[in-house]
Scaffold this active site. Structure first.
Site, PDB file in Angstrom:
ATOM      1  N   ARG A  98       0.808  -1.217   0.000  1.00  0.00           N
ATOM      2  CA  ARG A  98       0.000   0.000   0.000  1.00  0.00           C
ATOM      3  C   ARG A  98       0.836   1.259   0.000  1.00  0.00           C
ATOM      4  O   ARG A  98       0.543   2.226  -0.724  1.00  0.00           O
ATOM      5  CB  ARG A  98      -0.963  -0.015   1.204  1.00  0.00           C
ATOM      6  CG  ARG A  98      -1.846   1.216   1.338  1.00  0.00           C
ATOM      7  CD  ARG A  98      -2.446   1.692   0.033  1.00  0.00           C
ATOM      8  NE  ARG A  98      -3.073   0.649  -0.744  1.00  0.00           N
ATOM      9  CZ  ARG A  98      -3.295   0.733  -2.053  1.00  0.00           C
ATOM     10  NH1 ARG A  98      -2.923   1.809  -2.724  1.00  0.00           N
ATOM     11  NH2 ARG A  98      -3.874  -0.268  -2.698  1.00  0.00           N
ATOM     12  N   LYS A 132       2.091  25.349  -3.968  1.00  0.00           N
ATOM     13  CA  LYS A 132       0.864  24.773  -3.402  1.00  0.00           C
ATOM     14  C   LYS A 132       0.960  23.253  -3.441  1.00  0.00           C
ATOM     15  O   LYS A 132       0.320  22.569  -4.248  1.00  0.00           O
ATOM     16  CB  LYS A 132      -0.357  25.277  -4.162  1.00  0.00           C
ATOM     17  CG  LYS A 132      -0.576  26.779  -3.975  1.00  0.00           C
ATOM     18  CD  LYS A 132      -1.765  27.285  -4.776  1.00  0.00           C
ATOM     19  CE  LYS A 132      -1.944  28.791  -4.580  1.00  0.00           C
ATOM     20  NZ  LYS A 132      -3.074  29.325  -5.387  1.00  0.00           N
ATOM     21  N   LYS A 164       5.449  39.689  -3.755  1.00  0.00           N
ATOM     22  CA  LYS A 164       4.017  39.531  -3.945  1.00  0.00           C
ATOM     23  C   LYS A 164       3.242  40.725  -3.392  1.00  0.00           C
ATOM     24  O   LYS A 164       3.848  41.663  -2.851  1.00  0.00           O
ATOM     25  CB  LYS A 164       3.558  38.221  -3.301  1.00  0.00           C
ATOM     26  CG  LYS A 164       4.180  36.993  -3.970  1.00  0.00           C
ATOM     27  CD  LYS A 164       3.807  35.713  -3.275  1.00  0.00           C
ATOM     28  CE  LYS A 164       2.338  35.373  -3.436  1.00  0.00           C
ATOM     29  NZ  LYS A 164       1.991  35.023  -4.850  1.00  0.00           N
ATOM     30  N   GLU A 194       5.031  40.388  -8.644  1.00  0.00           N
ATOM     31  CA  GLU A 194       3.616  40.161  -8.923  1.00  0.00           C
ATOM     32  C   GLU A 194       2.930  41.501  -9.152  1.00  0.00           C
ATOM     33  O   GLU A 194       3.105  42.437  -8.370  1.00  0.00           O
ATOM     34  CB  GLU A 194       2.978  39.435  -7.735  1.00  0.00           C
ATOM     35  CG  GLU A 194       1.482  39.198  -7.884  1.00  0.00           C
ATOM     36  CD  GLU A 194       0.891  38.547  -6.638  1.00  0.00           C
ATOM     37  OE1 GLU A 194       1.049  37.324  -6.486  1.00  0.00           O
ATOM     38  OE2 GLU A 194       0.298  39.277  -5.810  1.00  0.00           O
ATOM     39  N   ASP A 215      -1.138  38.828 -12.435  1.00  0.00           N
ATOM     40  CA  ASP A 215      -1.977  38.058 -11.518  1.00  0.00           C
ATOM     41  C   ASP A 215      -3.456  38.419 -11.653  1.00  0.00           C
ATOM     42  O   ASP A 215      -3.830  39.582 -11.521  1.00  0.00           O
ATOM     43  CB  ASP A 215      -1.516  38.304 -10.074  1.00  0.00           C
ATOM     44  CG  ASP A 215      -2.211  37.381  -9.087  1.00  0.00           C
ATOM     45  OD1 ASP A 215      -2.212  36.162  -9.319  1.00  0.00           O
ATOM     46  OD2 ASP A 215      -2.745  37.877  -8.082  1.00  0.00           O
TER      47      ASP A 215
END
Length: 285
Positions: A98, A132, A164, A194, A215
Protein backbone atom coordinates in the site's frame (compact mmCIF):
# COMPACT_ATOMS: atom_id res chain seq x y z
CA UNK A 1 20.01 14.37 -3.75
CA UNK A 2 17.37 16.48 -1.90
CA UNK A 3 14.65 14.38 -3.53
CA UNK A 4 16.31 11.12 -2.47
CA UNK A 5 16.68 12.27 1.15
CA UNK A 6 13.15 13.64 1.13
CA UNK A 7 11.86 10.30 -0.15
CA UNK A 8 13.69 8.27 2.49
CA UNK A 9 12.37 10.42 5.31
CA UNK A 10 8.83 10.20 3.93
CA UNK A 11 9.09 6.46 3.40
CA UNK A 12 10.08 5.92 7.03
CA UNK A 13 7.17 8.10 8.17
CA UNK A 14 4.68 6.37 5.84
CA UNK A 15 5.75 2.87 6.86
CA UNK A 16 5.55 3.73 10.54
CA UNK A 17 2.08 5.11 9.93
CA UNK A 18 0.98 1.91 8.19
CA UNK A 19 2.81 -0.76 10.19
CA UNK A 20 2.93 0.78 13.65
CA UNK A 21 4.87 -1.26 16.19
CA UNK A 22 3.19 -4.61 15.48
CA UNK A 23 3.73 -4.76 11.71
CA UNK A 24 1.37 -6.38 9.21
CA UNK A 25 -0.48 -8.65 11.63
CA UNK A 26 -2.60 -10.18 8.84
CA UNK A 27 0.24 -11.25 6.54
CA UNK A 28 2.48 -12.33 9.40
CA UNK A 29 -0.26 -14.64 10.67
CA UNK A 30 -0.93 -16.22 7.28
CA UNK A 31 2.57 -16.47 5.80
CA UNK A 32 5.93 -17.61 7.07
CA UNK A 33 9.00 -17.62 4.82
CA UNK A 34 7.12 -18.35 1.59
CA UNK A 35 8.40 -16.47 -1.47
CA UNK A 36 6.63 -15.54 -4.67
CA UNK A 37 6.22 -13.01 -7.46
CA UNK A 38 3.75 -10.18 -7.95
CA UNK A 39 3.06 -7.84 -10.86
CA UNK A 40 2.30 -4.11 -10.70
CA UNK A 41 -0.15 -3.24 -13.48
CA UNK A 42 -1.46 0.08 -14.76
CA UNK A 43 -5.25 0.49 -14.60
CA UNK A 44 -5.21 3.98 -16.14
CA UNK A 45 -3.73 5.83 -19.11
CA UNK A 46 -1.10 8.47 -18.47
CA UNK A 47 2.48 9.12 -17.35
CA UNK A 48 4.42 6.97 -14.89
CA UNK A 49 6.25 8.54 -11.95
CA UNK A 50 7.55 7.27 -8.62
CA UNK A 51 9.34 4.02 -9.48
CA UNK A 52 12.43 4.92 -7.45
CA UNK A 53 10.27 5.57 -4.41
CA UNK A 54 8.46 2.28 -4.94
CA UNK A 55 11.79 0.42 -5.05
CA UNK A 56 12.97 2.22 -1.91
CA UNK A 57 9.81 1.29 0.00
CA UNK A 58 10.35 -2.38 -0.81
CA UNK A 59 14.02 -2.22 0.16
CA UNK A 60 13.14 -0.52 3.45
CA UNK A 61 10.76 -3.35 4.32
CA UNK A 62 13.06 -6.16 3.17
CA UNK A 63 16.38 -5.85 1.28
CA UNK A 64 15.66 -9.32 -0.12
CA UNK A 65 12.79 -8.02 -2.29
CA UNK A 66 13.72 -7.73 -5.99
CA UNK A 67 11.93 -5.13 -8.11
CA UNK A 68 12.31 -5.43 -11.90
CA UNK A 69 11.03 -2.37 -13.77
CA UNK A 70 9.36 -2.79 -17.15
CA UNK A 71 8.61 0.93 -17.44
CA UNK A 72 10.56 4.02 -16.36
CA UNK A 73 9.52 7.37 -14.90
CA UNK A 74 8.21 9.59 -17.69
CA UNK A 75 7.00 6.66 -19.82
CA UNK A 76 3.47 6.64 -21.16
CA UNK A 77 1.19 3.98 -19.72
CA UNK A 78 -1.92 2.34 -21.13
CA UNK A 79 -4.43 0.27 -19.22
CA UNK A 80 -3.03 -3.19 -18.64
CA UNK A 81 0.63 -2.28 -19.02
CA UNK A 82 3.02 -4.13 -16.72
CA UNK A 83 4.99 -1.58 -14.73
CA UNK A 84 7.11 -3.85 -12.52
CA UNK A 85 7.62 -7.40 -11.29
CA UNK A 86 8.29 -7.85 -7.58
CA UNK A 87 9.79 -11.04 -6.14
CA UNK A 88 10.59 -11.96 -2.56
CA UNK A 89 9.04 -13.02 0.70
CA UNK A 90 5.27 -12.80 0.36
CA UNK A 91 4.69 -11.22 3.77
CA UNK A 92 7.29 -8.53 3.04
CA UNK A 93 5.81 -7.63 -0.34
CA UNK A 94 2.31 -7.36 1.11
CA UNK A 95 3.61 -5.16 3.93
CA UNK A 96 5.14 -2.79 1.37
CA UNK A 97 2.24 -2.87 -1.09
CA UNK A 98 0.00 0.00 0.00
CA UNK A 99 2.75 2.49 0.83
CA UNK A 100 4.54 1.80 -2.46
CA UNK A 101 1.36 2.10 -4.52
CA UNK A 102 0.26 5.25 -2.69
CA UNK A 103 3.44 7.05 -3.73
CA UNK A 104 3.24 5.64 -7.25
CA UNK A 105 -0.43 6.64 -7.64
CA UNK A 106 -0.03 10.18 -6.34
CA UNK A 107 3.11 11.03 -8.31
CA UNK A 108 1.83 9.42 -11.53
CA UNK A 109 -1.37 11.43 -11.12
CA UNK A 110 0.64 14.67 -11.02
CA UNK A 111 2.80 13.66 -13.98
CA UNK A 112 -0.29 12.68 -15.98
CA UNK A 113 -2.10 15.95 -15.31
CA UNK A 114 0.99 18.00 -16.09
CA UNK A 115 1.49 16.12 -19.36
CA UNK A 116 -2.08 16.94 -20.41
CA UNK A 117 -1.46 20.66 -19.75
CA UNK A 118 1.85 20.57 -21.62
CA UNK A 119 0.18 18.92 -24.61
CA UNK A 120 -2.51 21.60 -24.53
CA UNK A 121 0.22 24.27 -24.72
CA UNK A 122 1.66 22.81 -27.93
CA UNK A 123 5.10 23.99 -26.84
CA UNK A 124 4.08 27.62 -27.21
CA UNK A 125 4.16 28.48 -23.50
CA UNK A 126 5.90 26.92 -20.50
CA UNK A 127 3.73 25.14 -17.93
CA UNK A 128 4.93 25.73 -14.37
CA UNK A 129 4.01 24.51 -10.89
CA UNK A 130 3.74 26.52 -7.65
CA UNK A 131 4.42 26.08 -3.93
CA UNK A 132 0.86 24.77 -3.40
CA UNK A 133 2.09 21.31 -2.51
CA UNK A 134 1.32 18.83 0.27
CA UNK A 135 3.66 19.69 3.17
CA UNK A 136 6.67 17.40 3.11
CA UNK A 137 6.01 16.16 -0.43
CA UNK A 138 7.24 19.17 -2.39
CA UNK A 139 10.46 17.67 -3.77
CA UNK A 140 8.63 14.56 -4.96
CA UNK A 141 5.69 16.51 -6.38
CA UNK A 142 7.94 18.90 -8.27
CA UNK A 143 9.86 15.90 -9.61
CA UNK A 144 6.52 14.51 -10.84
CA UNK A 145 5.75 17.79 -12.61
CA UNK A 146 9.09 17.55 -14.39
CA UNK A 147 8.34 13.93 -15.37
CA UNK A 148 5.16 15.20 -16.99
CA UNK A 149 7.08 17.75 -19.04
CA UNK A 150 6.35 20.77 -16.87
CA UNK A 151 8.76 23.26 -15.37
CA UNK A 152 9.44 23.88 -11.68
CA UNK A 153 8.87 27.36 -10.30
CA UNK A 154 10.88 28.28 -7.20
CA UNK A 155 11.29 25.37 -4.79
CA UNK A 156 10.79 27.49 -1.69
CA UNK A 157 11.30 30.92 -0.19
CA UNK A 158 15.08 30.48 -0.29
CA UNK A 159 16.01 30.17 -3.98
CA UNK A 160 14.35 33.11 -5.73
CA UNK A 161 12.92 36.52 -4.89
CA UNK A 162 9.18 36.78 -5.55
CA UNK A 163 7.74 40.10 -4.46
CA UNK A 164 4.02 39.53 -3.95
CA UNK A 165 1.09 41.82 -3.13
CA UNK A 166 1.62 41.65 0.64
CA UNK A 167 5.30 42.61 0.26
CA UNK A 168 4.34 45.50 -2.02
CA UNK A 169 1.59 46.83 0.23
CA UNK A 170 3.70 46.56 3.38
CA UNK A 171 6.78 48.14 1.76
CA UNK A 172 4.82 51.06 0.33
CA UNK A 173 5.11 50.09 -3.33
CA UNK A 174 6.93 47.99 -5.92
CA UNK A 175 9.85 50.38 -6.23
CA UNK A 176 10.52 50.38 -2.48
CA UNK A 177 10.30 46.59 -2.30
CA UNK A 178 12.65 46.00 -5.25
CA UNK A 179 15.15 48.56 -3.98
CA UNK A 180 15.19 46.89 -0.56
CA UNK A 181 15.86 43.50 -2.14
CA UNK A 182 18.71 44.86 -4.25
CA UNK A 183 20.27 46.64 -1.27
CA UNK A 184 20.25 43.37 0.68
CA UNK A 185 21.13 40.84 -2.02
CA UNK A 186 22.45 42.76 -5.04
CA UNK A 187 22.23 40.52 -8.11
CA UNK A 188 22.37 37.25 -6.16
CA UNK A 189 18.76 36.25 -6.87
CA UNK A 190 16.40 36.21 -9.82
CA UNK A 191 13.67 38.78 -9.08
CA UNK A 192 10.02 38.34 -9.97
CA UNK A 193 7.33 40.90 -9.18
CA UNK A 194 3.62 40.16 -8.92
CA UNK A 195 1.44 42.84 -10.53
CA UNK A 196 -2.31 43.43 -10.30
CA UNK A 197 -2.83 46.14 -12.94
CA UNK A 198 -1.10 47.95 -15.79
CA UNK A 199 0.44 50.78 -13.68
CA UNK A 200 2.12 48.10 -11.52
CA UNK A 201 3.38 46.36 -14.67
CA UNK A 202 4.99 49.62 -15.80
CA UNK A 203 6.53 50.20 -12.37
CA UNK A 204 7.91 46.65 -12.12
CA UNK A 205 9.45 47.00 -15.57
CA UNK A 206 11.10 50.31 -14.63
CA UNK A 207 12.64 48.62 -11.55
CA UNK A 208 14.37 45.99 -13.67
CA UNK A 209 12.39 42.92 -12.63
CA UNK A 210 13.59 39.73 -14.29
CA UNK A 211 10.05 38.33 -14.52
CA UNK A 212 6.70 40.06 -14.17
CA UNK A 213 3.72 38.06 -12.94
CA UNK A 214 0.34 39.10 -14.32
CA UNK A 215 -1.98 38.06 -11.52
CA UNK A 216 -5.73 37.58 -11.98
CA UNK A 217 -5.89 39.76 -15.11
CA UNK A 218 -8.41 39.34 -17.90
CA UNK A 219 -7.14 38.63 -21.40
CA UNK A 220 -7.42 42.19 -22.71
CA UNK A 221 -5.26 43.53 -19.86
CA UNK A 222 -2.77 40.70 -20.36
CA UNK A 223 -2.44 41.53 -24.05
CA UNK A 224 -1.75 45.18 -23.22
CA UNK A 225 0.78 44.18 -20.54
CA UNK A 226 2.63 41.99 -23.02
CA UNK A 227 2.87 44.95 -25.42
CA UNK A 228 4.22 47.23 -22.67
CA UNK A 229 6.83 44.71 -21.52
CA UNK A 230 7.85 44.00 -25.11
CA UNK A 231 10.42 41.32 -24.30
CA UNK A 232 12.24 43.32 -21.61
CA UNK A 233 11.27 40.83 -18.89
CA UNK A 234 9.82 37.34 -18.73
CA UNK A 235 6.05 37.25 -18.40
CA UNK A 236 4.15 34.82 -16.17
CA UNK A 237 0.38 34.50 -16.08
CA UNK A 238 -1.05 33.36 -12.77
CA UNK A 239 -4.25 33.32 -10.74
CA UNK A 240 -7.47 31.59 -11.81
CA UNK A 241 -5.59 29.75 -14.50
CA UNK A 242 -7.20 26.73 -16.16
CA UNK A 243 -6.34 24.27 -18.88
CA UNK A 244 -8.98 25.91 -21.09
CA UNK A 245 -7.14 29.26 -20.98
CA UNK A 246 -3.77 27.95 -22.16
CA UNK A 247 -4.33 28.65 -25.86
CA UNK A 248 -5.55 32.24 -25.39
CA UNK A 249 -2.65 32.98 -23.04
CA UNK A 250 -0.17 31.53 -25.53
CA UNK A 251 -1.77 33.69 -28.24
CA UNK A 252 -1.36 36.73 -25.97
CA UNK A 253 2.39 36.10 -25.81
CA UNK A 254 3.11 35.21 -22.18
CA UNK A 255 6.21 33.10 -21.56
CA UNK A 256 4.86 30.82 -18.84
CA UNK A 257 1.71 29.98 -16.90
CA UNK A 258 1.74 28.75 -13.31
CA UNK A 259 -0.90 26.31 -12.10
CA UNK A 260 -1.45 25.43 -8.45
CA UNK A 261 -3.78 22.63 -9.50
CA UNK A 262 -0.92 20.59 -10.97
CA UNK A 263 -0.15 19.55 -7.40
CA UNK A 264 -3.08 20.53 -5.18
CA UNK A 265 -5.95 19.02 -7.21
CA UNK A 266 -4.83 15.65 -8.49
CA UNK A 267 -6.68 12.44 -9.36
CA UNK A 268 -4.73 9.42 -8.16
CA UNK A 269 -3.50 7.12 -10.92
CA UNK A 270 -4.78 3.58 -10.42
CA UNK A 271 -2.38 0.64 -10.11
CA UNK A 272 -2.86 -2.92 -8.90
CA UNK A 273 -0.47 -5.45 -7.41
CA UNK A 274 -1.46 -9.06 -8.02
CA UNK A 275 0.07 -12.52 -7.71
CA UNK A 276 1.86 -13.47 -10.94
CA UNK A 277 0.10 -16.25 -12.82
CA UNK A 278 -0.93 -19.48 -11.09
CA UNK A 279 2.32 -19.98 -9.25
CA UNK A 280 2.44 -21.62 -5.86
CA UNK A 281 4.32 -19.93 -3.08
CA UNK A 282 7.74 -21.42 -2.47
CA UNK A 283 9.03 -22.12 1.01
CA UNK A 284 12.85 -21.82 1.28
CA UNK A 285 14.54 -25.01 2.46
Amino acid sequence: QPMVQCAMDLIDLALQEDLGDAGDVTSEAIFGKETGSFTVTSKDTGILCGTRVCISVCARIDPGITVTLHKQDGDRLAKGDTVASITGRVSSILAAERTALNFLSHLSGIATKTHAFVRQSGGRVRIMDTRKTIPGLRELEKYAVACGGGENHRRGLYDMVLIKDNHIDAAGGITQAVQAVKRRWGDMYFIEVETRNLPEVTEALSCGADRIMLDNMDISVICEAVKRISGRAEIEASGNMSRERIQELADAGVDCISFGELTHTVKAFDFSLKKSGRQRWKTPT
